[in-house]
Design a protein around this motif. Structure first.
Motif, PDB file in Angstrom:
ATOM      1  N   ARG A   1       0.797  -1.071  -0.008  1.00  0.00           N
ATOM      2  CA  ARG A   1      -0.012   0.066   0.092  1.00  0.00           C
ATOM      3  C   ARG A   1       0.723   1.025  -0.014  1.00  0.00           C
ATOM      4  N   ASN A   2       2.045   1.231   0.658  1.00  0.00           N
ATOM      5  CA  ASN A   2       2.964   2.349   0.501  1.00  0.00           C
ATOM      6  C   ASN A   2       4.476   1.958   0.229  1.00  0.00           C
ATOM      7  N   SER A   3       5.000   2.616  -0.585  1.00  0.00           N
ATOM      8  CA  SER A   3       6.383   2.376  -1.202  1.00  0.00           C
ATOM      9  C   SER A   3       7.505   2.635  -0.034  1.00  0.00           C
ATOM     10  N   ASN A   4       7.315   3.877   0.532  1.00  0.00           N
ATOM     11  CA  ASN A   4       8.175   4.293   1.494  1.00  0.00           C
ATOM     12  C   ASN A   4       8.403   3.291   2.747  1.00  0.00           C
ATOM     13  N   ILE A   5       9.553   2.793   2.978  1.00  0.00           N
ATOM     14  CA  ILE A   5       9.905   1.813   3.711  1.00  0.00           C
ATOM     15  C   ILE A   5       9.631   2.333   5.320  1.00  0.00           C
ATOM     16  N   PHE A   6      10.004   3.570   5.500  1.00  0.00           N
ATOM     17  CA  PHE A   6       9.763   4.186   6.798  1.00  0.00           C
ATOM     18  C   PHE A   6       8.250   4.145   7.427  1.00  0.00           C
TER      19      PHE A   6
END
Lengths: 135, 656
Positions: free
Chosen positions: B480-485
């Motif tokens: 759902r979200n590409s940003n790992i953090f």
């Protein structure tokens, strides 16, 4: 018997076995040690290889070797009786006259050769008031 | 004046708690809710009286009112303000009042937070709380009154002061944190008893008591770890756990509470194990009282010294009444606590929890047996037996290792039952990693040890299992979200309860890493004159100098030791000291020697140095050096356990 019952049965057997084992720890010298009182040792002629003893350090009985400060002799007393102890090693900071100690080691010729020496921890520190003046 | 107010406050608390009991009786006879309300107010007022007494004692300690025996015994004019505050729990009388103080704090929270929504538990809760408060107030009033004045025929010019060993930040905060854990278990006991007596063991009750358990568990864990940290850094025997009866007394309730936290999850999910949970919740408090009995009675020989007043018979009576009361109601409510639902398979999440419970209880029983064995044996045949550290180590190490593996197995199992296919899929990676880790140790180890091998395999297995679970959850969020953090943050926040639990488990795995280090410890005692050196464990220890100086409250002999590693480079410089407190005292007995340690601490190992004696005539210092591998992992694991537990405890914002 289904799998659940078999598991319960096996676990039950294991617990019973464990408890039987625990009730016999006295027979195992590596796990337990007999606690002696000073009175018992005073009249003891035979040697004891595994001994634990508690008591207080007899005032003015601590002798520290002049050649090696790690070598010490002292007496542990309970009521009127006392027994001589030899200890080589670093002594706890609270090791002083009248301090309560627990020693473990062996007993031979009226001398305990201690392998371990513990003084009571200071976490509950109570004593008589020191700086007082009588009215 | 203030001390009189404190004394009156304790007496008033006694009167109020008695009136609470009377009103509870009226409520039972007439069934008029007003009586219950008055009883509630009496308990609240009791708590406030205890607060008042507590602050009065604090005031007297701060202003050094040496007319009070307690203040004169534990503080002096020289005692720093911080340690005047900590003197509140340094002795018997103060620590008992402190105990009541924390119980009062918890009681207020319990009344206003928990009982507000669970009114059905009120009567029984108040009844049990009234009994518990009465006991502690009687102790503080008649047996160990902190406001007791000094004998009228003496004037105290200065107090004794606090033992220098206790003047350490971690020692100052370790007892109160542990006390919070101990007293918090009172509420768990009250809640468990009240719910079973009034037949209100509901879903909301489980959720509520679990939250209480988590907070109590956090404090217990933190208190135990801090005690170990203090012992390691201050006492100078190079260890952090000695299986002393007093230490065991804190570990036993921790084990039952840990078991309860796990088994109550099964009750929350599937409504099962009610009886078992009630037993675990109540036994936690009973073990706390047993521990207090052991600590304050002196029936079992311990290196922790005991107080002048013997509270043993009183605590024994208190414990006996509580055990009988618990058993009576447990047997009466047995059929109510029965559940129809049974465990379908032991290769399921609930099966894993059950095994974990079994292991924890087995460990608790083994420790209790070893701790009480000296009294039991003496009562049985008159022989006084000492149970050594070897008993606890030899018996608990295998149990602990099973527990270590179970922590890794649990997350890999599904609720109800786990199919063979899922089992194979979930286990293959952690098992492979565990096998490789074991093989690496086996090939490269010099002194092969079976326990170390199993522990390394267990650590690898459990760590990879938990990290694998995190990874699986993270993968879902990354879709759902590409940003790992952001996805990691969301993953952690999505199920605080479970993720916090996993963090605690990682903390425990790290504790085991620290425990493995104990198998590789080594030590040496030696004497050196300045300029001399000694070779030990691939290091050269070179004594540069021994100096001395008089300081504010002690006289110090300061050593200066260079530690040179096998590449002939300076690793560190150690400065252990030998101090003499009260050195100005003409009576040598009143002087107190103290070894101030110096530790070179790294993540791999600690070089631990003790300056144990000094021969001034020969200018010869006596030292002890210990090489303790991996000790820091114990503290890191402990911190992670506390963080994880707080994370799990914190309310879930999304759900709210």
């Amino acid at each position: 018997m289904n799998k659940v019952s078999t598991s319960i049965f096996l676990v039950f057997i294991l617990i019973v076995g464990w408890i039987v084992y625990l009730t016999n720890i006295k027979q195992d010298d590596s796990l337990t040690m007999r606690y002696y009182s000073v009175q018992e040792l005073v009249n003891k002629q035979s040697d004891i290889s595994n001994i634990k003893l508690g008591g207080n350090i007899k005032p003015n009985s601590i002798e520290i070797s002049e050649d090696d400060q790690l070598e010490a002799y002292f007496y542990v007393y309970q009521n009127q009786d006392s027994v001589k102890v030899y200890y080589y090693g670093i002594r706890p900071d609270l090791f002083t006259d009248d301090a309560e100690v627990v020693v473990s080691g062996s007993f031979s010729n009226n001398l305990i050769t201690a392998k371990e020496l513990q003084t009571k921890c200071a976490s509950r520190y109570e004593g008589d008031l020191k700086n007082v003046e009588k009215i | 004046m203030i001390s009189q107010i404190g004394s009156i406050a304790i007496s008033l608390a006694g009167g109020l708690i008695f009136s609470s009991f009377i009103f509870l009786c009226f409520y039972k006879i007439r069934n008029d809710k007003n009586y219950l309300d008055i009883s509630e107010r009496s308990i609240i007022a009791t708590c406030f009286c205890i607060f008042l007494a507590f602050f009065c004692l604090l005031n007297e300690l701060l202003i050094s009112n040496f007319n009070l025996q307690y203040v004169a015994q534990y503080t002096s004019y020289e005692t720093p303000t911080f340690y005047k505050v900590t003197a509140l729990w340094a002795g018997q009388a103060g620590s008992l009042l402190f105990w009541s103080f924390i119980t009062s704090l918890f009681t207020i929270i319990y009344i206003f937070k928990t009982l507000k929504v669970m009114e059905n538990l009120k009567f029984n809760s108040y009844f049990i709380l009234t009994f518990i408060f009465s006991f502690f107030i009687i102790l503080s009033s008649f047996i160990a009154n902190p406001f007791e004045p000094v004998s009228s025929d003496i004037v105290v010019q200065n107090g004794n002061g606090l033992n220098p060993l206790l003047q350490n930040f971690f020692m100052a905060i370790h007892p109160p944190i542990l006390y919070v854990g101990f007293t918090g278990s009172t509420i768990i006991f009250v809640m468990a008893m009240a719910a079973s007596i009034s037949k209100n063991v509901s879903f909301d009750w489980v959720r509520s008591i679990r939250r209480w358990s988590l907070i109590v568990w956090t404090f217990l864990s933190a208190g135990i770890i801090l005690g170990g940290y203090w012992a390691y850094n201050e006492l100078g025997w190079g260890g952090y756990w000695a299986w002393d009866p007093v230490e065991n007394s804190s570990l036993m309730p921790w084990l039952t509470l840990t078991a309860f936290i796990h088994s109550s999850m099964i009750q929350e999910k599937r409504g099962m194990l009610k009886k078992w949970n009630i037993l675990l919740a109540t036994s936690t408090y009973l073990l706390v009282v047993l521990g207090t009995f052991i600590t304050r009675s002196g029936v079992i020989s311990s290196v922790h010294s005991f107080t002048a007043e013997n509270l043993g018979p009183l605590f024994f009576s208190f414990l006996s009444i509580l055990i009988l009361y618990t058993l009576f109601w447990f047997l009466r409510r047995k059929s109510y606590l029965e559940t129809d639902d049974k465990i379908d398979s032991f290769t399921s999440r609930e099966g894993g929890f059950l095994y974990n419970n079994l292991i924890l209880i087995l460990m608790c029983f083994t420790i209790m047996w070893g701790t009480l064995f000296p009294i039991l044996s003496e009562a049985w045949d008159g022989e006084k037996i000492y149970v050594g550290q070897s008993y606890f180590n030899q018996l608990n190490v295998p149990i602990g290792l099973v527990l270590l593996f179970l922590m890794g197995i649990g997350p890999l199992l599904s609720w109800k039952s786990t199919s063979y296919k899922v089992l194979r899929k979930n286990f293959i990676l952690p098992m492979s990693i565990s096998f490789v880790a074991g093989l690496v140790y086996f090939i490269f180890s010099v002194d092969y040890n079976i326990y170390v091998l199993v522990a390394i395999m267990g650590v690898a297995f459990t760590l990879s299992s938990i990290l694998g679970e995190y990874y699986k959850s993270l993968k879902k969020f990354r879709k759902r979200n590409s940003n790992i953090f952001i996805s990691t943050y969301k993953m952690f926040m999505s199920n605080r309860h479970q993720n916090g639990g996993y963090l605690v488990h990682i903390g425990i795995v790290l504790l085991f890493v620290g425990f493995i280090g104990r198998a590789f410890e080594s030590e040496k005692e030696f004497s050196l004159s300045p300029g001399e050196q000694i070779y030990f464990n691939n290091y050269i220890f070179k004594l540069n100098s021994i100096k001395s100086e008089a300081r504010d409250n002690h006289y110090a002999f300061m050593s200066d030791i260079d530690v040179i590693d096998d590449k002939n480079e300076l690793l560190t410089n150690l400065k252990p000291e030998k101090r003499i407190y009260f050195y100005w005292n003409s009576d040598p007995e009143k002087r107190q020697p103290h070894s101030e340690l110096d530790i070179h601490s790294t993540i791999q190992k600690d070089v631990y140095s003790i300056f144990s004696a000094y021969d001034a005539e020969k200018n010869l210092g006596y030292f002890k050096i210990m090489i303790n591998p991996l000790v820091n992992w114990v503290w890191i694991g402990g911190i992670l356990m506390v963080i994880g537990s707080l994370f799990a405890f914190w309310p879930n914002r999304l759900r709210r």
